[in-house]
Motif scaffolding. Sequence first.
Motif, PDB file in Angstrom:
ATOM      1  N   LEU A 145     -16.297   6.415  -2.644  1.00 21.89           N
ATOM      2  CA  LEU A 145     -15.288   7.696  -3.206  1.00 21.89           C
ATOM      3  C   LEU A 145     -14.679   8.189  -2.120  1.00 21.89           C
ATOM      4  O   LEU A 145     -14.966   9.044  -1.544  1.00 21.89           O
ATOM      5  CB  LEU A 145     -16.241   9.005  -4.597  1.00 21.89           C
ATOM      6  N   MET A 152     -11.000  10.884  -3.599  1.00 25.74           N
ATOM      7  CA  MET A 152     -10.758  11.215  -4.728  1.00 25.74           C
ATOM      8  C   MET A 152      -8.857  10.928  -4.048  1.00 25.74           C
ATOM      9  O   MET A 152      -7.948  11.152  -5.137  1.00 25.74           O
ATOM     10  CB  MET A 152     -11.172  12.219  -5.773  1.00 25.74           C
ATOM     11  N   GLU A 182      -7.309   9.930  -2.673  1.00 24.43           N
ATOM     12  CA  GLU A 182      -6.546   8.346  -1.767  1.00 24.43           C
ATOM     13  C   GLU A 182      -7.233   7.587  -3.356  1.00 24.43           C
ATOM     14  O   GLU A 182      -6.701   6.152  -3.646  1.00 24.43           O
ATOM     15  CB  GLU A 182      -6.966   7.599  -0.772  1.00 24.43           C
ATOM     16  N   ARG A 183      -6.724   7.311  -4.432  1.00 27.28           N
ATOM     17  CA  ARG A 183      -6.786   7.086  -5.845  1.00 27.28           C
ATOM     18  C   ARG A 183      -5.730   6.478  -6.344  1.00 27.28           C
ATOM     19  O   ARG A 183      -4.621   7.148  -5.972  1.00 27.28           O
ATOM     20  CB  ARG A 183      -7.859   8.100  -7.134  1.00 27.28           C
ATOM     21  N   LEU A 184      -5.581   5.286  -6.873  1.00 24.79           N
ATOM     22  CA  LEU A 184      -5.045   4.963  -7.509  1.00 24.79           C
ATOM     23  C   LEU A 184      -3.511   4.654  -6.556  1.00 24.79           C
ATOM     24  O   LEU A 184      -2.827   4.288  -6.564  1.00 24.79           O
ATOM     25  CB  LEU A 184      -4.339   5.471  -8.960  1.00 24.79           C
ATOM     26  N   THR A 212      -6.524   1.005  -4.191  1.00 25.59           N
ATOM     27  CA  THR A 212      -7.130   1.339  -4.648  1.00 25.59           C
ATOM     28  C   THR A 212      -7.732   1.456  -6.305  1.00 25.59           C
ATOM     29  O   THR A 212      -6.554   2.038  -6.982  1.00 25.59           O
ATOM     30  CB  THR A 212      -7.572   3.145  -4.320  1.00 25.59           C
ATOM     31  N   ASP A 213      -9.031   2.502  -6.357  1.00 26.93           N
ATOM     32  CA  ASP A 213      -8.984   2.049  -7.366  1.00 26.93           C
ATOM     33  C   ASP A 213      -9.122   3.897  -8.332  1.00 26.93           C
ATOM     34  O   ASP A 213      -8.855   4.634  -7.250  1.00 26.93           O
ATOM     35  CB  ASP A 213     -10.431   1.895  -8.839  1.00 26.93           C
ATOM     36  N   GLU A 214      -9.435   4.235  -9.180  1.00 29.42           N
ATOM     37  CA  GLU A 214      -9.150   5.631 -10.548  1.00 29.42           C
ATOM     38  C   GLU A 214     -10.517   6.621  -9.207  1.00 29.42           C
ATOM     39  O   GLU A 214      -9.828   7.263  -9.636  1.00 29.42           O
ATOM     40  CB  GLU A 214      -9.998   5.544 -11.647  1.00 29.42           C
ATOM     41  N   LEU A 215     -10.588   5.871  -8.587  1.00 25.80           N
ATOM     42  CA  LEU A 215     -12.464   6.462  -7.605  1.00 25.80           C
ATOM     43  C   LEU A 215     -12.272   6.821  -6.732  1.00 25.80           C
ATOM     44  O   LEU A 215     -12.772   7.169  -5.645  1.00 25.80           O
ATOM     45  CB  LEU A 215     -13.621   6.611  -8.082  1.00 25.80           C
ATOM     46  N   GLY A 216     -11.067   6.385  -5.478  1.00 25.18           N
ATOM     47  CA  GLY A 216     -10.465   5.871  -4.632  1.00 25.18           C
ATOM     48  C   GLY A 216     -10.826   5.094  -3.514  1.00 25.18           C
ATOM     49  O   GLY A 216     -11.547   4.827  -2.182  1.00 25.18           O
ATOM     50  N   ARG A 217     -12.139   4.329  -4.425  1.00 22.09           N
ATOM     51  CA  ARG A 217     -12.771   2.868  -4.397  1.00 22.09           C
ATOM     52  C   ARG A 217     -11.521   1.833  -3.362  1.00 22.09           C
ATOM     53  O   ARG A 217     -11.160   1.638  -4.228  1.00 22.09           O
ATOM     54  CB  ARG A 217     -13.843   2.332  -5.316  1.00 22.09           C
TER      55      ARG A 217
END
Length: 286
Positions: free
Chosen positions: A51, A53, A55-57, A68-73
């Motif tokens: 995770l 946060m 770097e989310r989206l 990256t996704d909504e959790l920064g992955r």
Amino acid sequence: MSAVTASATHAGPLRVLLQNRVVTLSIVVLGIFAIAAIFAPYLTPYQPNGLSMRERLLPPSSEHWAGTDELGRDIFTRLIYAGRVSLAVGLGVAALASVFGVVLGILAGFFSRLDPAISRLLDAMMAFPDVLLAIALLAAFGGSLLNLIIALAIVFTPRIARVVRASSLVVRELTYVEAARALGVSTPRILFHHVFRNITSPIIVQATFIFAAAMLSEAGLSFLGIGIDPSMPTWGVMISAGRQYIDTAGWLILFPGLAITICVVALQLTGDGLRDALDPRIRKSI
């Protein structure tokens, strides 16, 4: 001209398969997916559930190739790790369904007394939509990766069993089977050496199609939140999680959707190529 025709007629299955550029490309694509899944830890510096946060989206960039996704992955990392799950499910389902289907199909096709009961069982299983039957089995077994593989294998068993039954009905009436019976060859030996070994081609082709169908079913069930732990990266889970951001971060759905589409289409094209290469009648016309 006759020499060319003769060479085409006697071309081996592998040669015929590789002559088809579309099938060859499909095999290469599947090889890339498999290699990426096997060597996933060496292809990316990120962790699939790491995770961040801050770097989310983030959109696709040189640092995060798929964003990256909504959790920064990192989505690219999750894509290749999700490929491990999808390929494992597809391979496991194809293998188990082939074993179950071969056993039921040969018993129904070779032993007339067992045919009505097994055929009615297969008809009853095929009367249910695949997804609904899989959901019912998962509700009975419980949700896990192993139970998902077993449930989907049961769902797809009738597809192979019916093909094996039809092939066994033909093979059991052939001369060499009758000769083996007359010579006192044991039934298990006849089933393995004279029946099973002569119906492997349709089994291989059908197993390839089931591989693709199982991957698609796993993605659908994961999208619904059934069968696999949502924390485990799968293409279906990624699409399900990203659908609420489709207006602002379309890449969350785009890349896992492309992965599913490309892999399933490649498997279907490979199955078509195998069917053409393993069928002597079709091979002669190529």
